[in-house]
Design an enzyme around this catalytic site. Sequence first.
Site, PDB file in Angstrom:
ATOM      1  N   CYS A   1     -26.513 -42.389 -24.222  1.00 36.97           N
ATOM      2  CA  CYS A   1     -25.335 -42.797 -25.005  1.00 36.97           C
ATOM      3  C   CYS A   1     -25.474 -44.147 -25.698  1.00 36.97           C
ATOM      4  CB  CYS A   1     -24.115 -42.838 -24.088  1.00 36.97           C
ATOM      5  SG  CYS A   1     -23.777 -41.243 -23.339  1.00 36.97           S
TER       6      CYS A   1
HETATM    7  N1  NAD Z   1     -24.752 -37.888 -19.987  1.00 38.49           N
HETATM    8  C1  NAD Z   1     -23.688 -38.656 -20.068  1.00 38.49           C
HETATM    9  O1  NAD Z   1     -23.460 -39.469 -19.177  1.00 38.49           O
HETATM   10  C2  NAD Z   1     -22.693 -38.565 -21.197  1.00 38.49           C
HETATM   11  C3  NAD Z   1     -21.494 -39.274 -21.100  1.00 38.49           C
HETATM   12  C4  NAD Z   1     -20.546 -39.176 -22.116  1.00 38.49           C
HETATM   13  C5  NAD Z   1     -20.826 -38.399 -23.236  1.00 38.49           C
HETATM   14  N2  NAD Z   1     -22.020 -37.716 -23.341  1.00 38.49           N
HETATM   15  C6  NAD Z   1     -22.211 -36.891 -24.532  1.00 38.49           C
HETATM   16  O2  NAD Z   1     -22.078 -35.514 -24.162  1.00 38.49           O
HETATM   17  C7  NAD Z   1     -22.962 -34.701 -24.924  1.00 38.49           C
HETATM   18  C8  NAD Z   1     -23.850 -33.899 -23.987  1.00 38.49           C
HETATM   19  O3  NAD Z   1     -24.650 -34.804 -23.223  1.00 38.49           O
HETATM   20  P1  NAD Z   1     -25.410 -34.379 -21.893  1.00 38.49           P
HETATM   21  O4  NAD Z   1     -25.858 -35.646 -21.272  1.00 38.49           O
HETATM   22  O5  NAD Z   1     -24.602 -33.423 -21.106  1.00 38.49           O
HETATM   23  O6  NAD Z   1     -26.669 -33.608 -22.523  1.00 38.49           O
HETATM   24  P2  NAD Z   1     -27.726 -32.681 -21.747  1.00 38.49           P
HETATM   25  O7  NAD Z   1     -28.971 -32.710 -22.552  1.00 38.49           O
HETATM   26  O8  NAD Z   1     -27.754 -33.047 -20.287  1.00 38.49           O
HETATM   27  O9  NAD Z   1     -27.094 -31.225 -21.820  1.00 38.49           O
HETATM   28  C9  NAD Z   1     -26.889 -30.556 -22.998  1.00 38.49           C
HETATM   29  C10 NAD Z   1     -27.080 -29.075 -22.753  1.00 38.49           C
HETATM   30  O10 NAD Z   1     -26.793 -28.378 -23.968  1.00 38.49           O
HETATM   31  C11 NAD Z   1     -27.710 -27.311 -24.096  1.00 38.49           C
HETATM   32  N3  NAD Z   1     -27.759 -26.894 -25.496  1.00 38.49           N
HETATM   33  C12 NAD Z   1     -28.419 -27.446 -26.530  1.00 38.49           C
HETATM   34  N4  NAD Z   1     -28.171 -26.769 -27.661  1.00 38.49           N
HETATM   35  C13 NAD Z   1     -27.327 -25.771 -27.338  1.00 38.49           C
HETATM   36  C14 NAD Z   1     -26.725 -24.732 -28.078  1.00 38.49           C
HETATM   37  N5  NAD Z   1     -26.931 -24.586 -29.395  1.00 38.49           N
HETATM   38  N6  NAD Z   1     -25.905 -23.896 -27.408  1.00 38.49           N
HETATM   39  C15 NAD Z   1     -25.704 -24.039 -26.068  1.00 38.49           C
HETATM   40  N7  NAD Z   1     -26.261 -24.985 -25.335  1.00 38.49           N
HETATM   41  C16 NAD Z   1     -27.066 -25.836 -25.954  1.00 38.49           C
HETATM   42  C17 NAD Z   1     -29.001 -27.858 -23.553  1.00 38.49           C
HETATM   43  O11 NAD Z   1     -29.886 -26.832 -23.172  1.00 38.49           O
HETATM   44  C18 NAD Z   1     -28.493 -28.678 -22.352  1.00 38.49           C
HETATM   45  O12 NAD Z   1     -28.435 -27.898 -21.182  1.00 38.49           O
HETATM   46  C19 NAD Z   1     -23.713 -35.666 -25.834  1.00 38.49           C
HETATM   47  O13 NAD Z   1     -23.039 -35.747 -27.067  1.00 38.49           O
HETATM   48  C20 NAD Z   1     -23.610 -36.993 -25.120  1.00 38.49           C
HETATM   49  O14 NAD Z   1     -23.690 -38.077 -26.015  1.00 38.49           O
HETATM   50  C21 NAD Z   1     -22.947 -37.779 -22.327  1.00 38.49           C
END
Ligand code: NAD
Length: 445
Positions: A282
């Site tokens: 992030c």
């Molecule tokens: N990790 C954190 O602490 C956090 C906190 C707040 C916000 N975010 C935001 O949340 C969002 C997700 O982050 P995350 O850390 O969970 O990511 P991540 O990479 O852990 O998980 C994302 C998932 O989405 C899947 N994916 C990708 N393309 C896809 C598609 N077309 N259809 C279905 N699934 C698909 C991936 O395979 C993966 O399992 C991002 O925008 C991030 O900035 C993350």
Amino acid sequence: MSAERSAHSRDTQAVLTEAFRARTATIGVVGLGYVGLPLVLRFVDQGFRVIGLDIDSEKVRKLNAGKSYIKHIDATRIRQARAKGFEATADFSRSRKADALIICVPTPLDEHREPDMRFVIGTIDELKPHLRKGQLVSLESTTYPGTTDEELAPRIESRGFKIGRDIFLVFSPEREDPGNEHFSTQTIPKICGGFTRNCRNVGVTLYSQIIDRVVPVSSTRVAEMTKLLENIHRAVNIGLVNEMKIVADRMGIDIHEVIRAASTKPFGFVPYQPGPGLGGHCIPIDPFYLTWKAREYGLNTRFIELAGEVNSNMPEWVISKLTDALNARRKSVRESRVLVLGIAYKKNVDDPRESPAVEIMELLREKGARVAYSDPYFPMFPKMREHDFNLRSQPCTPTSLRRYDVVLIATNHALFDYAMVKKHARLIVDTRGVYQKPARNLVIA
Ligand SMILES: NC(=O)c1ccc[n+]([C@@H]2O[C@H](COP(=O)([O-])OP(=O)(O)OC[C@H]3O[C@@H](n4cnc5c(N)ncnc54)[C@H](O)[C@@H]3O)[C@@H](O)[C@H]2O)c1
């Protein structure tokens, strides 16, 4: 709007709202990563039937087998969810069954450090053919203001749906903080902005079933910008405190003692900790989503750029401190044996994304150091797109520590025995303020 149409709109909305309140609705969570998976578990706990959708068939397979791939999420919780009907799938036609579709897919930067919207757009394009009347679509991925209205809405409308009447669309940013024991999905207040007022009301009703406090805002753009403000606030303040650290170091002042002292002020000061640079999915990335969008309005985001510059120079600065410390002991970085403690981007998590520790390892390797690492969360060096180390985690014991010229604390996991490290390491470079008292073998960096 005609009376008939308005009644029709209220019907669809009323049916959906009632299904959320009665918990008879099926929830579809799209993207089962650090954000999506905790959300799945929370909805299951609250009695909802949940379908998880992900393009990663390996994740789907593991979840359906009752396994977890995230360290702080216990497999027992996945098995319990499975017993309550949770199922993961890569078949997007199953999304038709869901009354709410919550999108939690990645929003990284591309090679030009611009928003990489492939995942968000890919997801809505995959969902589009299966959308049906009476669904709520919620985007949770962090993104620039305008994404929901400019990218999601037109694609939904292209199927002939009227948003706010047939389908409801909101942006509700995720505030997950992996590894934080004080807050959970339930207790972190959640922002929700709608494409229309009806959309917002439907979104607030859904999230109110699983979250203690939902904060409605007037639009999707306000919700998108709120998330960016939160993360930019962190990036800028970490940049400030990192700059202060460099100045304090040159003046022979311990920045950590200064921060502890300043923190006694009961108002108007928020402590931020300096470190070896920014990490995680992030803080190093999200601010540049705003930078990119602001350009469309002819604006430069100078605070963001400056903080980015300071923060991204920190690994180099740490290396310069390590080089000086070795030099003072008549040693060069070349051929020195360096043990990096902690390669996750922050303490007590198993997430290596954008970790400054890994960048430091790269810099050390370039200078000819013999680099090893110790991290209980990574028995093997993880697969990363931009980094390739064929290494396994080394033990951190009195005997093993004596083998290294330097121990560099990059990530302060609670699992390390720091008193033991201090006793047995020949030289310690501490980038996290682990040690409060000076010592002959200690350098603060
Ligand atoms: N990790 C954190 O602490 C956090 C906190 C707040 C916000 N975010 C935001 O949340 C969002 C997700 O982050 P995350 O850390 O969970 O990511 P991540 O990479 O852990 O998980 C994302 C998932 O989405 C899947 N994916 C990708 N393309 C896809 C598609 N077309 N259809 C279905 N699934 C698909 C991936 O395979 C993966 O399992 C991002 O925008 C991030 O900035 C993350």
